[in-house]
Write a protein that holds these residues in place. Structure first.
Motif, mmCIF file in Angstrom:
data_model
loop_
_atom_site.group_PDB
_atom_site.id
_atom_site.type_symbol
_atom_site.label_atom_id
_atom_site.label_comp_id
_atom_site.label_asym_id
_atom_site.label_seq_id
_atom_site.Cartn_x
_atom_site.Cartn_y
_atom_site.Cartn_z
ATOM 1 N N SER A 76 32.387 -4.791 183.971
ATOM 2 C CA SER A 76 30.980 -4.890 183.555
ATOM 3 C C SER A 76 30.084 -4.064 184.468
ATOM 4 O O SER A 76 29.138 -3.402 184.014
ATOM 5 C CB SER A 76 30.535 -6.358 183.574
ATOM 6 O OG SER A 76 31.324 -7.135 182.705
ATOM 7 N N PHE A 77 30.376 -4.120 185.749
ATOM 8 C CA PHE A 77 29.606 -3.372 186.747
ATOM 9 C C PHE A 77 29.656 -1.865 186.456
ATOM 10 O O PHE A 77 28.627 -1.179 186.443
ATOM 11 C CB PHE A 77 30.175 -3.686 188.131
ATOM 12 C CG PHE A 77 29.550 -2.935 189.268
ATOM 13 C CD1 PHE A 77 28.311 -3.302 189.765
ATOM 14 C CD2 PHE A 77 30.221 -1.872 189.868
ATOM 15 C CE1 PHE A 77 27.739 -2.609 190.831
ATOM 16 C CE2 PHE A 77 29.659 -1.184 190.937
ATOM 17 C CZ PHE A 77 28.411 -1.557 191.413
ATOM 18 N N ASP A 82 27.681 3.469 184.254
ATOM 19 C CA ASP A 82 27.779 4.545 183.271
ATOM 20 C C ASP A 82 26.488 4.689 182.471
ATOM 21 O O ASP A 82 26.104 5.802 182.077
ATOM 22 C CB ASP A 82 28.949 4.294 182.315
ATOM 23 C CG ASP A 82 30.310 4.449 182.996
ATOM 24 O OD1 ASP A 82 30.355 5.096 184.065
ATOM 25 O OD2 ASP A 82 31.308 3.912 182.473
ATOM 26 N N LYS A 83 25.818 3.582 182.245
ATOM 27 C CA LYS A 83 24.550 3.597 181.499
ATOM 28 C C LYS A 83 23.347 3.863 182.421
ATOM 29 O O LYS A 83 22.211 3.859 181.974
ATOM 30 C CB LYS A 83 24.344 2.263 180.788
ATOM 31 C CG LYS A 83 25.392 1.963 179.722
ATOM 32 C CD LYS A 83 25.167 0.565 179.152
ATOM 33 C CE LYS A 83 26.258 0.192 178.146
ATOM 34 N NZ LYS A 83 26.072 -1.186 177.638
ATOM 35 N N GLN A 84 23.630 4.043 183.721
ATOM 36 C CA GLN A 84 22.594 4.265 184.749
ATOM 37 C C GLN A 84 21.630 3.081 184.837
ATOM 38 O O GLN A 84 20.454 3.243 185.174
ATOM 39 C CB GLN A 84 21.832 5.563 184.483
ATOM 40 C CG GLN A 84 22.729 6.791 184.567
ATOM 41 C CD GLN A 84 21.959 8.091 184.500
ATOM 42 O OE1 GLN A 84 20.753 8.116 184.257
ATOM 43 N NE2 GLN A 84 22.642 9.192 184.719
ATOM 44 N N GLN A 85 22.144 1.898 184.558
ATOM 45 C CA GLN A 85 21.348 0.681 184.700
ATOM 46 C C GLN A 85 21.623 0.091 186.090
ATOM 47 O O GLN A 85 22.262 -0.952 186.258
ATOM 48 C CB GLN A 85 21.701 -0.300 183.585
ATOM 49 C CG GLN A 85 21.334 0.223 182.205
ATOM 50 C CD GLN A 85 21.761 -0.722 181.087
ATOM 51 O OE1 GLN A 85 22.527 -1.665 181.296
ATOM 52 N NE2 GLN A 85 21.260 -0.479 179.881
ATOM 53 N N LYS A 134 26.933 5.345 195.996
ATOM 54 C CA LYS A 134 27.488 6.676 195.763
ATOM 55 C C LYS A 134 26.974 7.305 194.468
ATOM 56 O O LYS A 134 26.859 8.525 194.375
ATOM 57 C CB LYS A 134 29.014 6.626 195.764
ATOM 58 C CG LYS A 134 29.613 6.461 197.155
ATOM 59 C CD LYS A 134 31.123 6.625 197.159
ATOM 60 C CE LYS A 134 31.827 5.462 196.516
ATOM 61 N NZ LYS A 134 33.309 5.558 196.670
ATOM 62 N N VAL A 135 26.647 6.482 193.457
ATOM 63 C CA VAL A 135 26.197 7.055 192.186
ATOM 64 C C VAL A 135 24.694 7.314 192.160
ATOM 65 O O VAL A 135 24.190 7.926 191.230
ATOM 66 C CB VAL A 135 26.587 6.155 190.986
ATOM 67 C CG1 VAL A 135 28.088 6.061 190.867
ATOM 68 C CG2 VAL A 135 25.947 4.780 191.080
ATOM 69 N N GLN A 136 23.961 6.850 193.173
ATOM 70 C CA GLN A 136 22.525 7.167 193.280
ATOM 71 C C GLN A 136 22.228 7.569 194.731
ATOM 72 O O GLN A 136 21.565 6.857 195.474
ATOM 73 C CB GLN A 136 21.656 6.001 192.829
ATOM 74 C CG GLN A 136 22.091 4.640 193.318
ATOM 75 C CD GLN A 136 21.132 3.543 192.905
ATOM 76 O OE1 GLN A 136 19.997 3.790 192.493
ATOM 77 N NE2 GLN A 136 21.562 2.304 193.034
ATOM 78 N N PRO A 137 22.766 8.754 195.128
ATOM 79 C CA PRO A 137 22.784 9.121 196.548
ATOM 80 C C PRO A 137 21.418 9.337 197.181
ATOM 81 O O PRO A 137 21.307 9.298 198.399
ATOM 82 C CB PRO A 137 23.592 10.427 196.545
ATOM 83 C CG PRO A 137 23.455 10.965 195.159
ATOM 84 C CD PRO A 137 23.389 9.766 194.269
ATOM 85 N N CYS A 138 20.395 9.571 196.400
ATOM 86 C CA CYS A 138 19.080 9.847 196.998
ATOM 87 C C CYS A 138 18.151 8.639 196.943
ATOM 88 O O CYS A 138 16.957 8.763 197.195
ATOM 89 C CB CYS A 138 18.423 11.035 196.287
ATOM 90 S SG CYS A 138 19.336 12.571 196.458
ATOM 91 N N SER A 139 18.681 7.483 196.608
ATOM 92 C CA SER A 139 17.822 6.313 196.397
ATOM 93 C C SER A 139 17.502 5.584 197.693
ATOM 94 O O SER A 139 18.204 5.709 198.701
ATOM 95 C CB SER A 139 18.516 5.339 195.434
ATOM 96 O OG SER A 139 19.669 4.794 196.047
#
Length: 546
Positions: free
Chosen positions: A9-10, A15-18, A46-51
């Motif tokens: 689920s995670f 994948d949906k960028q939620q 890792k999937v939002q490295p600039c956050s």
């Protein structure tokens, strides 16, 4: 919840960028162990490295596991992704104080120091890598060679590191290719040609080497080069023929070869195809390019009107510093002018110093937001720049010529840092500039260079920006025409010297043709002065429409 179900689920949410929903799911799952929770957060980071989340997560992990280099490396990487290279360096230096023998940390400190323009620190840490016997030391020597070539114009030290790299690894293809480029930049064309020829047996470097070999002016009558040029011309007839980036490089080089042979029709066809390949890679179109640069150049004026009164710090003594800049459109004669001016004993070439583009990312029209401008950050920018100038000076009392053309966009920012800065702005017929831009691969990073329409639009807007700077700093801006420079070089150069307060009679009669020239003009400026490029656009008038 079963961990496998939770993980599935995670990842669907990722994948949906939620991302907020994914984090909330992990936060609310109380059955997770601390180690499992960290694994989920790590994947999210890792999937939002600039956050902001990524930065906070890596900061927390760096504190919790202060001896684990992974978290410091990821935190530094995140800061670098946000163009905060100074913070990246600080993070790794803190870890290095506790673990001075970690080779990856030492190398990455040097790497990020390059990113923020602190080449002195980069050199120091690359040398530490060598002292600590890092694996693959030839790569470190190559890094040092490139810094000494491109940023310090130090031919002898650069040569020492190139030779050391190739001594350690004689078959080091990346080192050989860069060494060939170094020889080309220093004017040793025979040795450069020999070096590039040695790479023709390499599948990876063959096309890159061929592109360089086509460039050598003395070989333009060569039957082998002519045969290669005609093969390339026949093969690259349609856009689909381009298989990789090296194909594009080769077509640019061959187009210039046909131009040198006055075969303007073939040169025109090839150069349009090469630029179209870069345009396709950029995912931009003519209108979006024009709009992008319109917003950026108008944004510069907007920034200047609101933020030009930046904090002054007496540590830097900015009022006592008078740096000299040569700027203007690319391909407008700045390298030629710098070469002539540097024959004066009180001037020396600094090349294209990238300093202000390290500190002023493409935000707010190319300037830092007002909230980020502090006395500390401004003093750091000043001091780092002054160190760069000191490293480039041939003697203690000479002025260094900073010849970065697009500093024309940073005049307001630079004047706020150094109120006594002076600017020599070169200019040239816009159609001639646009033609020259087409034939030199600047690529998507300078997207306006990819078509004559976008180039002319950009140059017109840049001229408007220069007029704006002149209304504020008229006494500190001198304009020089390329056409005047090639038609009457001595008088034009003497006028510039007098404007700088220097005696033209002190100029040396010759110039150093064996120095390092790192710009796209490195071949042309070593040729005898000529005016063949004046009106060059007329050979390609069909590219300008009506």
């Amino acid at each position: 919840m079963n961990i496998a179900v939770l993980l599935s689920s995670f990842r669907q949410l990722l994948d949906k960028q939620q991302f907020d929903e994914a984090r909330r799911m992990v936060d609310e799952e109380h059955s997770l162990t601390e180690r499992e929770r960290i694994s989920f957060y790590f994947e999210l980071a890792k999937v939002q490295p600039c956050s902001v989340f990524s930065i906070r997560f890596y900061e927390q992990q760096s504190e919790r596991e202060s001896d684990n280099p992974l978290w410091s490396e990821k935190l530094a990487e995140t800061y670098a992704s946000n163009n905060e290279f100074f913070k990246a360096v600080e993070v790794l230096e803190t870890f290095n104080q506790r673990h001075p023998d970690n080779h990856n940390i030492l190398f990455n400190i040097a790497w990020y120091a390059e990113g923020c323009g602190d080449y002195g620190k980069a050199i120091r840490f690359y040398k530490l890598c060598l002292e600590k016997h890092i694996e693959q030391p030839e790569e470190v020597h190559l890094k040092l060679a490139v810094i000494y070539t491109d940023h310090y114009l130090d031919k002898l030290t650069a040569l020492k590191h190139y030779r050391e790299a190739l001594s350690l690894s004689p078959g080091y293809k990346a080192g050989l290719f860069d060494y060939g480029g170094f020889l080309q930049k220093t004017g040793d064309y025979t040795a450069a040609k020999r070096t590039f020829e040695s790479l023709l047996s390499s599948q990876e470097y063959k096309k890159r080497a061929l592109a360089r070999l086509v460039e050598f002016l003395g070989d333009h009558q060569s039957a082998d080069i002519a045969r290669l040029a005609n093969q390339v011309s026949s093969h690259f007839v349609f856009p689909g023929a381009f298989k990789d980036n090296d194909d594009v490089d080769l077509v640019y080089a061959v187009a210039r070869w046909f131009d040198s042979r006055n075969d303007f029709n073939t040169a025109s066809r090839l150069i349009v195809q090469a630029n179209n390949a870069d345009l396709a890679q950029s995912n931009l179109n003519i209108q979006s390019i024009k709009e992008c640069h319109r917003q950026r150049l108008s944004g510069i004026q907007g920034w200047h009107k609101t933020c030009y009164k930046i904090p002054q710090n007496p540590v830097s003594e900015p009022d006592d510093v008078s740096p000299v800049f040569i700027c203007g459109p690319f391909r407008s004669g700045s390298t030629l002018l710098e070469k002539q001016l540097s024959t004066h004993p009180l001037l020396c070439s600094g090349g294209e110093i990238d300093h202000f583009f390290k500190f002023a990312p493409l935000l707010c029209g190319g300037f830092p937001p007002a909230a980020e401008i502090t006395s500390e950050s401004i003093d750091r920018i000043r001091q780092t720049y002054l160190k760069r100038l000191d490293a480039l000076r041939t003697t203690g009392d000479v002025m260094v010529l900073d010849k970065r053309p697009d500093n024309i966009e940073k005049i307001g920012f630079i004047k706020a840092l150094f109120p006594r800065a002076r600017f020599i702005c070169t200019g040239r017929n816009h159609k001639d500039i646009a033609t020259s831009l087409l034939f030199n691969r600047f690529g998507p990073a300078m997207s306006y260079s990819l078509t004559t329409e976008t180039a002319l639009d950009y140059l017109e807007r840049q001229q408007i920006l220069l007029s704006y700077w002149q209304t504020h700093y008229e006494e500190d801006i001198l304009t020089v025409s390329y056409e005047d420079l090639v038609a009457n070089q001595a008088d034009t150069v003497d006028t510039v010297l007098r404007w700088l307060g220097l005696d033209p009679a002190a100029r040396n009669s010759g110039s150093d043709d064996n120095g390092i020239i790192t710009t796209a003009s490195m071949e042309q400026v070593r040729q005898p002065l000529h005016n063949r490029s004046v009106g060059r656009w007329k050979h390609y008038s069909e590219l300008f429409g009506n």
